[in-house]
Structures are given as structure tokens and as C-alpha cells.
Design a protein around this motif. Structure first.
Motif, PDB file in Angstrom:
ATOM      1  N   TRP A   9       1.030  -1.294  -0.015  1.00 49.85           N
ATOM      2  CA  TRP A   9      -0.027  -0.069  -0.055  1.00 49.85           C
ATOM      3  C   TRP A   9       0.769   1.281  -0.135  1.00 49.85           C
ATOM      4  O   TRP A   9       0.545   2.244  -0.936  1.00 49.85           O
ATOM      5  N   LEU A  10       1.956   1.370   0.868  1.00 51.64           N
ATOM      6  CA  LEU A  10       2.968   2.331   0.712  1.00 51.64           C
ATOM      7  C   LEU A  10       3.670   2.554  -0.510  1.00 51.64           C
ATOM      8  O   LEU A  10       3.642   3.753  -1.061  1.00 51.64           O
ATOM      9  N   GLN A  11       3.755   1.448  -1.290  1.00 50.14           N
ATOM     10  CA  GLN A  11       4.410   1.531  -2.699  1.00 50.14           C
ATOM     11  C   GLN A  11       3.277   2.238  -3.497  1.00 50.14           C
ATOM     12  O   GLN A  11       3.634   2.880  -4.396  1.00 50.14           O
ATOM     13  N   GLY A  12       1.904   1.885  -3.390  1.00 53.87           N
ATOM     14  CA  GLY A  12       1.076   2.467  -4.215  1.00 53.87           C
ATOM     15  C   GLY A  12       0.945   4.113  -4.017  1.00 53.87           C
ATOM     16  O   GLY A  12       0.949   4.713  -4.821  1.00 53.87           O
ATOM     17  N   LEU A  13       1.098   4.302  -2.805  1.00 59.04           N
ATOM     18  CA  LEU A  13       1.136   5.829  -2.444  1.00 59.04           C
ATOM     19  C   LEU A  13       2.245   6.525  -2.993  1.00 59.04           C
ATOM     20  O   LEU A  13       2.521   7.624  -3.660  1.00 59.04           O
ATOM     21  N   GLY A  21     -10.424  14.846  -8.120  1.00 52.99           N
ATOM     22  CA  GLY A  21     -11.361  14.603  -7.029  1.00 52.99           C
ATOM     23  C   GLY A  21     -10.773  14.345  -5.403  1.00 52.99           C
ATOM     24  O   GLY A  21      -9.764  14.585  -5.193  1.00 52.99           O
ATOM     25  N   ASN A  22     -11.659  13.639  -4.689  1.00 55.88           N
ATOM     26  CA  ASN A  22     -11.061  13.152  -3.359  1.00 55.88           C
ATOM     27  C   ASN A  22     -10.218  12.019  -3.480  1.00 55.88           C
ATOM     28  O   ASN A  22     -10.433  11.005  -3.607  1.00 55.88           O
ATOM     29  N   ILE A  23      -9.008  12.360  -3.095  1.00 51.02           N
ATOM     30  CA  ILE A  23      -7.945  11.477  -3.050  1.00 51.02           C
ATOM     31  C   ILE A  23      -8.012  10.266  -2.050  1.00 51.02           C
ATOM     32  O   ILE A  23      -7.522   9.177  -2.038  1.00 51.02           O
ATOM     33  N   ILE A  24      -9.003  10.385  -0.864  1.00 47.21           N
ATOM     34  CA  ILE A  24      -9.029   9.493   0.165  1.00 47.21           C
ATOM     35  C   ILE A  24      -9.754   8.302  -0.467  1.00 47.21           C
ATOM     36  O   ILE A  24      -9.272   7.044  -0.432  1.00 47.21           O
ATOM     37  N   TRP A  25     -10.695   8.611  -1.649  1.00 41.68           N
ATOM     38  CA  TRP A  25     -11.084   7.400  -2.101  1.00 41.68           C
ATOM     39  C   TRP A  25     -10.337   6.738  -3.052  1.00 41.68           C
ATOM     40  O   TRP A  25     -10.415   5.127  -3.252  1.00 41.68           O
ATOM     41  N   LEU A  26      -9.226   7.353  -3.650  1.00 41.51           N
ATOM     42  CA  LEU A  26      -8.255   6.638  -4.410  1.00 41.51           C
ATOM     43  C   LEU A  26      -7.161   5.974  -3.472  1.00 41.51           C
ATOM     44  O   LEU A  26      -7.014   4.877  -3.813  1.00 41.51           O
ATOM     45  N   LEU A  27      -6.971   6.541  -2.296  1.00 38.42           N
ATOM     46  CA  LEU A  27      -6.046   5.489  -1.110  1.00 38.42           C
ATOM     47  C   LEU A  27      -6.930   4.405  -0.763  1.00 38.42           C
ATOM     48  O   LEU A  27      -6.369   3.222  -0.668  1.00 38.42           O
ATOM     49  N   LEU A  62      -6.462   1.872  -3.470  1.00 44.44           N
ATOM     50  CA  LEU A  62      -5.225   1.091  -3.559  1.00 44.44           C
ATOM     51  C   LEU A  62      -5.472   0.035  -2.564  1.00 44.44           C
ATOM     52  O   LEU A  62      -4.796  -1.094  -2.997  1.00 44.44           O
ATOM     53  N   ALA A  63      -6.045   0.144  -1.535  1.00 43.05           N
ATOM     54  CA  ALA A  63      -6.042  -0.887  -0.544  1.00 43.05           C
ATOM     55  C   ALA A  63      -7.153  -2.286  -0.877  1.00 43.05           C
ATOM     56  O   ALA A  63      -6.677  -3.331  -0.856  1.00 43.05           O
ATOM     57  N   LEU A  64      -8.098  -1.645  -1.417  1.00 43.91           N
ATOM     58  CA  LEU A  64      -8.901  -2.785  -1.939  1.00 43.91           C
ATOM     59  C   LEU A  64      -8.376  -3.382  -3.153  1.00 43.91           C
ATOM     60  O   LEU A  64      -8.560  -4.758  -3.457  1.00 43.91           O
ATOM     61  N   THR A  65      -7.482  -2.867  -3.863  1.00 41.76           N
ATOM     62  CA  THR A  65      -6.863  -3.566  -5.014  1.00 41.76           C
ATOM     63  C   THR A  65      -5.719  -4.593  -4.545  1.00 41.76           C
ATOM     64  O   THR A  65      -5.699  -5.637  -4.984  1.00 41.76           O
ATOM     65  N   ILE A  66      -5.052  -4.244  -3.505  1.00 41.47           N
ATOM     66  CA  ILE A  66      -4.167  -5.273  -3.000  1.00 41.47           C
ATOM     67  C   ILE A  66      -4.939  -6.366  -2.469  1.00 41.47           C
ATOM     68  O   ILE A  66      -4.684  -7.469  -2.642  1.00 41.47           O
ATOM     69  N   PHE A  67      -6.079  -6.050  -1.629  1.00 41.70           N
ATOM     70  CA  PHE A  67      -6.740  -7.147  -1.070  1.00 41.70           C
ATOM     71  C   PHE A  67      -7.343  -8.095  -2.117  1.00 41.70           C
ATOM     72  O   PHE A  67      -7.228  -9.316  -2.225  1.00 41.70           O
ATOM     73  N   SER A  68      -7.852  -7.466  -3.237  1.00 44.49           N
ATOM     74  CA  SER A  68      -8.467  -8.329  -4.362  1.00 44.49           C
ATOM     75  C   SER A  68      -7.298  -9.153  -5.112  1.00 44.49           C
ATOM     76  O   SER A  68      -7.738 -10.288  -5.495  1.00 44.49           O
ATOM     77  N   THR A  73      -8.123  -3.467 -13.859  1.00 44.90           N
ATOM     78  CA  THR A  73      -9.442  -2.922 -14.661  1.00 44.90           C
ATOM     79  C   THR A  73     -10.212  -1.841 -14.000  1.00 44.90           C
ATOM     80  O   THR A  73     -10.369  -1.010 -14.368  1.00 44.90           O
ATOM     81  N   HIS A  74     -10.533  -2.369 -12.898  1.00 47.62           N
ATOM     82  CA  HIS A  74     -11.420  -1.562 -11.918  1.00 47.62           C
ATOM     83  C   HIS A  74     -10.930  -0.432 -11.120  1.00 47.62           C
ATOM     84  O   HIS A  74     -11.197   0.700 -10.931  1.00 47.62           O
ATOM     85  N   TYR A  75      -9.613  -0.686 -10.752  1.00 46.83           N
ATOM     86  CA  TYR A  75      -8.701   0.292 -10.230  1.00 46.83           C
ATOM     87  C   TYR A  75      -8.588   1.583 -11.117  1.00 46.83           C
ATOM     88  O   TYR A  75      -8.410   2.587 -10.649  1.00 46.83           O
ATOM     89  N   ILE A  76      -8.087   1.128 -12.359  1.00 48.70           N
ATOM     90  CA  ILE A  76      -7.467   2.172 -13.179  1.00 48.70           C
ATOM     91  C   ILE A  76      -8.974   3.008 -13.521  1.00 48.70           C
ATOM     92  O   ILE A  76      -8.721   4.261 -13.909  1.00 48.70           O
ATOM     93  N   LYS A  77     -10.162   2.215 -13.587  1.00 43.79           N
ATOM     94  CA  LYS A  77     -11.322   3.414 -13.975  1.00 43.79           C
ATOM     95  C   LYS A  77     -11.446   4.210 -12.737  1.00 43.79           C
ATOM     96  O   LYS A  77     -11.763   5.324 -12.780  1.00 43.79           O
TER      97      LYS A  77
END
Length: 381
Positions: free
Chosen positions: A237-241, A257-263, A266-272, A328-332
Motif C-alpha cells: 500500500w505504501l508502494q502504491g502511495l 477528486g477526493n484522494i481519500i477514495w483513491l487511497l 489502492l487498499a482494495l486492489t491489494i486485497f483483491s 481494470t476496476h482500479y484504473i477506472k
């Protein structure tokens, strides 16, 4: 003898390759990608010319093409066949043929035709060469047209008004400088980051299963796997940041937009991705095979994420395969937040899509073998 408490921190200490994958290799790769595409737009693409006229006007065409930032007249050819051979052998990416009597026809206002061939198999270079050729030809047409009309008695303003072609100004809404660095790096990096996630997860999980037998109860299994993957997930996750920070520093990337949703994304992408990696290990039960299957699964991530080709125009297989990859869903989500400034209702579907991957976790944990053969691990260590 009691059971040893195996955590991800211990895995990082014992596996230098895992430490490299989750600590120093990602930033190196991100910086490498940025440096590769730093120029932003292609420069000095090699172009050949066949000049069958050798008039002053024909040499003006050559100079005009060579002056274009995107083109470089690499070589002149004596015949069309020689130029065609060079184009087919990829010595040049485009061939411009100036016909006989080009200068005479131009002076007589007959509108001579200059023919250009380019290799459109290389989509990016083909598109850029086409754009550069059109721009150079329009500049030349404007200059020669003004001169001819003045020589025929028109005033300078009248000549300019009638000779200069109407040139539309096309400005990209979210990438005003038309920088391929921003377009490509901000898309390739998440796809690369996804591969790093799956590699680190397979390495950590295999290490855990080779070190100690996994408990049979699902809750105890979940605790053991969480202890192993949690430190790795935090570092990823830190690498994503860091990836987003490098976009901001070197590419001028600025989320609207709101960077919080992007952070959160990132976490959901890692778990997925980790959920899918656990499922792969559970099905193939072999570290080497899990690596191979993961590579085959995620290799087309960049092609299927809908950045270079609209997902709505893909066939069913490509569309479905893209949908099965979290990137695919993260990049969108990233595009919606960074470029469109989208609010929560508009990004809700992307967040839900990432959450859906977590439904495979109970099945994957249940199917995991209690232990892996350490001898197979030596093949990749």
C-alpha cells in the motif's frame, strides 16, 4: 515443541527476493518507466524520401519535413522501389515520394500530389507520423500559396486569408500537453504494481505453507494467513502511495477528486489481487506453477483495462478477462477521481467491483493445502 508464530516480517527477513519485490524494486521500476517516457512525445522518427523532381520547391518540401520535431529525414532514395524496400525492412517508418514536375506544377497552381507511405502496424508512431506529415504539408501549402497569390496580384492580407488552410485546434481535455508519458505511465504502473502484488503474495504464502502446517479450522487459517500477509500488504500500500507521489512529482498528475477514495481503492486492489493469488495457490498447490498461472492471468492487464482500447468495443472474451483483473476496476477509479473529479456515487461501481473479489477468499482459504513441499520452492529460490 510449540508452533512458531510466522509473520510476514519474518518472511521478509528470510527471503531476500521477497524483500526486493515489496521494498526497493517497485520504486526502481516506477522511476524507470517515467524516465523511458519522460520526453512525452515521440521525436525524430526516421523518414525516407524519394525526390523525382530535384527542383527548388521539392527541396523545400524536404527541409519542411526535416524541420518537423517529430520527423527526421534519415535518407534519400533514388527510386521508389529502393525506398519501399527500406520501409519493409523497417529502416525507416515512413516514405515520402515527391513526383516529377512537382515544382513546375506548383508554379502553375496545378496542385501536385506528394504521396506518403507509413507503417501503421506501430500504432503510436504511425499516428504521430501521420499528424506530423499533415502539419508539415499544411505549413508548406500556406507559404507557397501566399507567394503564388501575391505574384498573381492579390494583396498580402487577401493572399493569406485565401491560402492559409483552416487549422482546427484539438486540445485534450485531461491531458492538454498530449503527453504520452502521463497517458502511458499512469496506466502501465498500476498494471505493473498488480503483478508485484501477486508475486509477493505467492512468495509469502508459499513460504508460510512450506514452513509450517496450516490449521484445519477456517478461522485459525484466516488468522495464520493474515499474520503472514498483513506486513506485506502494508508495504505494498505504501508502494502504491509512492507511485501516485511520483506521478505528481514527475508527470504533473493532479487528482481533481477526493484522494481519500483513491487511497481506499489502492487498499482494495491489494486485497483483491491477494484474494486471487490465494485462490491460484490453493488450486495449483505449487509455487512455480502458481507463478506461471499468475503471469498468464495478469499479462494482458494493460491491454484489457480499457485505456488504449475502449472496453465497450472489446469482444466478450477480452471484456470478461479484463473484468476478472482488479487493475481494470482500479484504473477506472483512478481516471474517474484524478481526471473527472468524480464523487462517491460515480465511483461506487468500481469500489463494489473490487470488493466482489474478496468473496473468493473463504473458498480459497478452505481449499488451501495444509502444507507445500519445500523441495519445489528451491526451484525458484
Amino acid at each position: 515443541m510449540g508452533r512458531e508464530h510466522l509473520t510476514g516480517w519474518k518472511a521478509l527477513q528470510e527471503q531476500p527476493w521477497l524483500l526486493a519485490v515489496v521494498v526497493w524494486l517497485p520504486p526502481v521500476l516506477f522511476v524507470l518507466l517515467i524516465s523511458i517516457f519522460q520526453i512525452g512525445t515521440p521525436q525524430s522518427l526516421p523518414v525516407g524520401v524519394v525526390n523525382l523532381d530535384h527542383s527548388h520547391e521539392s527541396y523545400t518540401v524536404e527541409r519542411q519535413l526535416d524541420a518537423s520535431p517529430g520527423l527526421s529525414l534519415l535518407r534519400s532514395y533514388a527510386s521508389t522501389s529502393a525506398g519501399a524496400d527500406a520501409l519493409q525492412q523497417s529502416d525507416i517508418l515512413a516514405l515520402v515520394i515527391i513526383p516529377e514536375n512537382f515544382g513546375r506544377d506548383l508554379r502553375l497552381s496545378v496542385s501536385p500530389t506528394v504521396t506518403a507511405f507509413y507503417n501503421n502496424q506501430y500504432l503510436l508512431s504511425g499516428k504521430f507520423i501521420n499528424s506530423s506529415l499533415i502539419s508539415a504539408s499544411m505549413d508548406l501549402a500556406a507559404r507557397t500559396g501566399v507567394g503564388l497569390k501575391i505574384s498573381h496580384g492579390q494583396t498580402a492580407p487577401e493572399a493569406i486569408t485565401s491560402a492559409v488552410p483552416v487549422r482546427p485546434q484539438v486540445t485534450s481535455l485531461y491531458n492538454p500537453n498530449m503527453s504520452y508519458a502521463r497517458f502511458l505511465v499512469t496506466s502501465i504502473s498500476p498494471a505493473l504494481w498488480q503483478i508485484i502484488i501477486v508475486i509477493s503474495t505467492v512468495l509469502t504464502l508459499s513460504w508460510r505453507l512450506e514452513k509450517q502446517t496450516l490449521p484445519a479450522a477456517l478461522i485459525e487459517r484466516s488468522k495464520a494467513i493474515t499474520a503472514a500477509l498483513a506486513p506485506v500488504s502494508l508495504l505494498l500500500w505504501l508502494q502504491g502511495l509512492l507511485m501516485l507521489l511520483l506521478f505528481r512529482l514527475f508527470l504533473g498528475w493532479q487528482p481533481s477528486g477526493n484522494i481519500i477514495w483513491l487511497l481506499l481503492g489502492l487498499a482494495l486492489t491489494i486485497f483483491s489481487v491477494q484474494a486471487m493469488a490465494i485462490l491460484i495457490v490453493a488450486l495449483v498447490r505449487d509455487r512455480v506453477k502458481a507463478m506461471s498461472v499468475s503471469a498468464a492471468y495478469l499479462a494482458p492487464a494493460f491491454a484489457f483495462m480499457g485505456i488504449t482500447f475502449p472496453r465497450g468495443d472489446m469482444n466478450v472474451i477480452a471484456w470478461a478477462w479484463g473484468g476478472l483483473m482488479p487493475s481494470t476496476h482500479y484504473i477506472k477509479l483512478q481516471v474517474d477521481i484524478a481526471d473527472h473529479g468524480a464523487s462517491l456515487p460515480l465511483i461506487f461501481n468500481s469500489l463494489i467491483a473490487l470488493l466482489l473479489f474478496l468473496f473468493v477468499l473463504p473458498i480459497a482459504l478452505k481449499l488451501l493445502p495444509t502444507k507445500l513441499d519445500p523441495k519445489l520452492a528451491e526451484q525458484v529460490s
